[in-house]
Scaffold this motif. Structure first.
Motif, PDB file in Angstrom:
ATOM      1  N   LYS A  75      31.991 -13.949  -0.226  1.00 40.82           N
ATOM      2  CA  LYS A  75      30.410 -14.018  -0.601  1.00 40.82           C
ATOM      3  C   LYS A  75      29.898 -12.728  -1.431  1.00 40.82           C
ATOM      4  CE  LYS A  75      29.257 -17.305   2.932  1.00 40.82           C
ATOM      5  NZ  LYS A  75      28.321 -17.692   4.151  1.00 40.82           N
ATOM      6  N   ASN A  76      30.741 -11.716  -1.671  1.00 38.31           N
ATOM      7  CA  ASN A  76      30.489 -10.442  -2.071  1.00 38.31           C
ATOM      8  C   ASN A  76      29.295  -9.887  -1.395  1.00 38.31           C
ATOM      9  OD1 ASN A  76      32.507 -11.048  -4.191  1.00 38.31           O
ATOM     10  ND2 ASN A  76      30.984 -11.036  -5.892  1.00 38.31           N
ATOM     11  N   THR A  77      29.482 -10.003   0.057  1.00 42.76           N
ATOM     12  CA  THR A  77      28.242  -9.414   0.762  1.00 42.76           C
ATOM     13  C   THR A  77      28.857  -8.524   1.901  1.00 42.76           C
ATOM     14  OG1 THR A  77      27.081 -11.488   0.267  1.00 42.76           O
ATOM     15  CG2 THR A  77      26.540 -10.233   2.089  1.00 42.76           C
ATOM     16  N   VAL A  78      28.332  -7.679   2.090  1.00 40.84           N
ATOM     17  CA  VAL A  78      28.293  -6.833   3.415  1.00 40.84           C
ATOM     18  C   VAL A  78      27.210  -6.836   4.327  1.00 40.84           C
ATOM     19  CG1 VAL A  78      27.480  -4.542   2.060  1.00 40.84           C
ATOM     20  CG2 VAL A  78      29.239  -4.405   4.193  1.00 40.84           C
ATOM     21  N   TYR A  79      27.587  -6.643   5.546  1.00 40.63           N
ATOM     22  CA  TYR A  79      26.669  -6.946   6.637  1.00 40.63           C
ATOM     23  C   TYR A  79      26.464  -5.809   7.516  1.00 40.63           C
ATOM     24  CZ  TYR A  79      27.424 -11.883   5.337  1.00 40.63           C
ATOM     25  OH  TYR A  79      27.399 -12.874   4.503  1.00 40.63           O
ATOM     26  N   LEU A  80      25.295  -5.829   8.063  1.00 40.36           N
ATOM     27  CA  LEU A  80      25.285  -4.455   9.286  1.00 40.36           C
ATOM     28  C   LEU A  80      24.110  -5.407  10.428  1.00 40.36           C
ATOM     29  CD1 LEU A  80      25.827  -1.546  10.225  1.00 40.36           C
ATOM     30  CD2 LEU A  80      23.550  -1.159   9.539  1.00 40.36           C
ATOM     31  N   GLN A  81      25.231  -5.689  11.491  1.00 43.93           N
ATOM     32  CA  GLN A  81      24.437  -5.998  12.825  1.00 43.93           C
ATOM     33  C   GLN A  81      24.102  -4.911  13.413  1.00 43.93           C
ATOM     34  OE1 GLN A  81      23.906  -9.566  13.765  1.00 43.93           O
ATOM     35  NE2 GLN A  81      22.708  -8.508  15.169  1.00 43.93           N
ATOM     36  N   MET A  82      22.709  -5.029  13.800  1.00 43.62           N
ATOM     37  CA  MET A  82      22.076  -3.838  14.565  1.00 43.62           C
ATOM     38  C   MET A  82      21.737  -4.429  16.039  1.00 43.62           C
ATOM     39  SD  MET A  82      20.322  -1.655  11.751  1.00 43.62           S
ATOM     40  CE  MET A  82      19.028  -2.770  11.458  1.00 43.62           C
ATOM     41  N   ASN A  83      22.056  -4.063  16.889  1.00 46.77           N
ATOM     42  CA  ASN A  83      21.914  -4.422  18.340  1.00 46.77           C
ATOM     43  C   ASN A  83      21.115  -3.152  19.017  1.00 46.77           C
ATOM     44  OD1 ASN A  83      22.735  -7.001  17.615  1.00 46.77           O
ATOM     45  ND2 ASN A  83      24.639  -6.363  18.765  1.00 46.77           N
ATOM     46  N   SER A  84      20.386  -3.205  20.141  1.00 48.21           N
ATOM     47  CA  SER A  84      20.074  -2.285  21.072  1.00 48.21           C
ATOM     48  C   SER A  84      19.135  -1.275  20.167  1.00 48.21           C
ATOM     49  CB  SER A  84      21.059  -1.971  21.891  1.00 48.21           C
ATOM     50  OG  SER A  84      21.721  -2.623  22.516  1.00 48.21           O
ATOM     51  N   LEU A  85      18.345  -1.604  19.339  1.00 48.07           N
ATOM     52  CA  LEU A  85      17.606  -0.960  18.369  1.00 48.07           C
ATOM     53  C   LEU A  85      16.826   0.118  19.171  1.00 48.07           C
ATOM     54  CD1 LEU A  85      16.709  -3.188  15.671  1.00 48.07           C
ATOM     55  CD2 LEU A  85      18.166  -1.290  15.348  1.00 48.07           C
ATOM     56  N   LYS A  86      16.772   1.546  18.532  1.00 52.27           N
ATOM     57  CA  LYS A  86      15.940   2.410  18.900  1.00 52.27           C
ATOM     58  C   LYS A  86      14.977   2.799  18.046  1.00 52.27           C
ATOM     59  CE  LYS A  86      19.840   3.837  21.773  1.00 52.27           C
ATOM     60  NZ  LYS A  86      20.618   5.361  21.811  1.00 52.27           N
ATOM     61  N   PRO A  87      13.760   3.460  18.640  1.00 50.75           N
ATOM     62  CA  PRO A  87      12.765   4.056  17.695  1.00 50.75           C
ATOM     63  C   PRO A  87      13.649   4.886  16.476  1.00 50.75           C
ATOM     64  CG  PRO A  87      11.835   3.899  19.673  1.00 50.75           C
ATOM     65  CD  PRO A  87      13.265   3.721  19.947  1.00 50.75           C
ATOM     66  N   GLU A  88      14.214   5.723  16.982  1.00 50.27           N
ATOM     67  CA  GLU A  88      15.112   6.819  16.025  1.00 50.27           C
ATOM     68  C   GLU A  88      15.924   6.026  14.833  1.00 50.27           C
ATOM     69  OE1 GLU A  88      15.105   6.677  19.261  1.00 50.27           O
ATOM     70  OE2 GLU A  88      17.033   7.523  20.264  1.00 50.27           O
ATOM     71  N   ASP A  89      16.299   4.735  15.036  1.00 50.02           N
ATOM     72  CA  ASP A  89      16.806   3.864  14.113  1.00 50.02           C
ATOM     73  C   ASP A  89      15.693   3.543  12.952  1.00 50.02           C
ATOM     74  OD1 ASP A  89      18.421   2.109  16.741  1.00 50.02           O
ATOM     75  OD2 ASP A  89      19.220   3.867  15.520  1.00 50.02           O
ATOM     76  N   THR A  90      14.546   3.862  12.968  1.00 52.00           N
ATOM     77  CA  THR A  90      13.510   3.495  11.992  1.00 52.00           C
ATOM     78  C   THR A  90      13.745   4.335  10.642  1.00 52.00           C
ATOM     79  OG1 THR A  90      11.807   2.944  13.451  1.00 52.00           O
ATOM     80  CG2 THR A  90      11.206   3.874  11.358  1.00 52.00           C
ATOM     81  N   ALA A  91      14.104   3.651   9.559  1.00 50.96           N
ATOM     82  CA  ALA A  91      14.470   4.126   8.324  1.00 50.96           C
ATOM     83  C   ALA A  91      14.506   3.177   7.222  1.00 50.96           C
ATOM     84  CB  ALA A  91      15.847   4.870   8.407  1.00 50.96           C
ATOM     85  N   VAL A  92      14.537   3.574   6.042  1.00 47.29           N
ATOM     86  CA  VAL A  92      15.076   2.572   4.949  1.00 47.29           C
ATOM     87  C   VAL A  92      16.685   2.666   5.000  1.00 47.29           C
ATOM     88  CG1 VAL A  92      15.041   2.258   2.356  1.00 47.29           C
ATOM     89  CG2 VAL A  92      13.148   3.146   3.445  1.00 47.29           C
ATOM     90  N   TYR A  93      17.331   1.655   4.965  1.00 46.62           N
ATOM     91  CA  TYR A  93      18.745   1.494   4.980  1.00 46.62           C
ATOM     92  C   TYR A  93      19.197   0.955   3.627  1.00 46.62           C
ATOM     93  CZ  TYR A  93      18.929   1.840   9.872  1.00 46.62           C
ATOM     94  OH  TYR A  93      18.730   2.188  11.390  1.00 46.62           O
ATOM     95  N   TYR A  94      20.085   1.652   3.258  1.00 46.57           N
ATOM     96  CA  TYR A  94      20.865   1.489   1.761  1.00 46.57           C
ATOM     97  C   TYR A  94      22.158   1.031   1.678  1.00 46.57           C
ATOM     98  CZ  TYR A  94      16.715   4.352   0.398  1.00 46.57           C
ATOM     99  OH  TYR A  94      15.291   4.674   0.178  1.00 46.57           O
ATOM    100  N   CYS A  95      22.523   0.177   0.977  1.00 49.31           N
ATOM    101  CA  CYS A  95      23.723  -0.474   0.699  1.00 49.31           C
ATOM    102  C   CYS A  95      24.314   0.545  -0.454  1.00 49.31           C
ATOM    103  CB  CYS A  95      23.724  -1.731   0.291  1.00 49.31           C
ATOM    104  SG  CYS A  95      25.061  -2.513  -0.238  1.00 49.31           S
ATOM    105  N   ASN A  96      25.856   0.901  -0.127  1.00 54.18           N
ATOM    106  CA  ASN A  96      26.433   1.582  -1.060  1.00 54.18           C
ATOM    107  C   ASN A  96      27.863   0.955  -1.481  1.00 54.18           C
ATOM    108  OD1 ASN A  96      28.749   4.050  -1.322  1.00 54.18           O
ATOM    109  ND2 ASN A  96      26.956   4.543  -2.558  1.00 54.18           N
TER     110      ASN A  96
END
Length: 115
Positions: A75-96
């Motif tokens: 599918k030419n796709t990469v994923y990021l499963q994020m669990n147990s999120l914390k306030p310090e995870d707040t950000a803009v997330y970029y794919c590279n």
């Protein structure tokens, strides 16, 4: 034309989960190492997780055990499963996408973790 299109960001309460997706086009996806980076306000962009073309993964210490990176070459796709999120995870997330010093970036998707 190379495109990396992120999706899946949003607002979650602490302890919640999100799954980010990055759909790539215009590159031989299976040959590229893929990564997720993030940039919080006033901070430098940092590596969150990466996955090689062979499937080996690497994580920032701050997300180990909570985040999982994976890829679907069909599918030419990469994923990021994020669990147990914390306030310090707040950000803009970029794919590279990276291969032999050729580097591409997506536009980013915002993630906010707040009660």
């Amino acid at each position: 034309q190379v495109q990396l299109v992120e999706s899946g960001g949003g607002l979650r309460q602490p302890g919640g989960s999100l799954r980010l997706s990055c759909a790539a086009s215009g590159i031989a996806f299976s040959l590229f190492a893929m990564g997720w980076y993030r940039q919080a306000p006033g901070k430098q962009r940092e590596l969150v997780a990466s996955i090689t073309s062979g499937g080996s993964t690497n994580y920032a210490d701050s997300v180990k055990g909570r985040f999982t990176i994976s890829r679907d070459n069909a599918k030419n796709t990469v994923y990021l499963q994020m669990n147990s999120l914390k306030p310090e995870d707040t950000a803009v997330y970029y794919c590279n996408a990276d291969r032999r010093a050729v580097n591409y970036w997506g536009q980013g998707t915002p993630v906010t973790v707040s009660s």
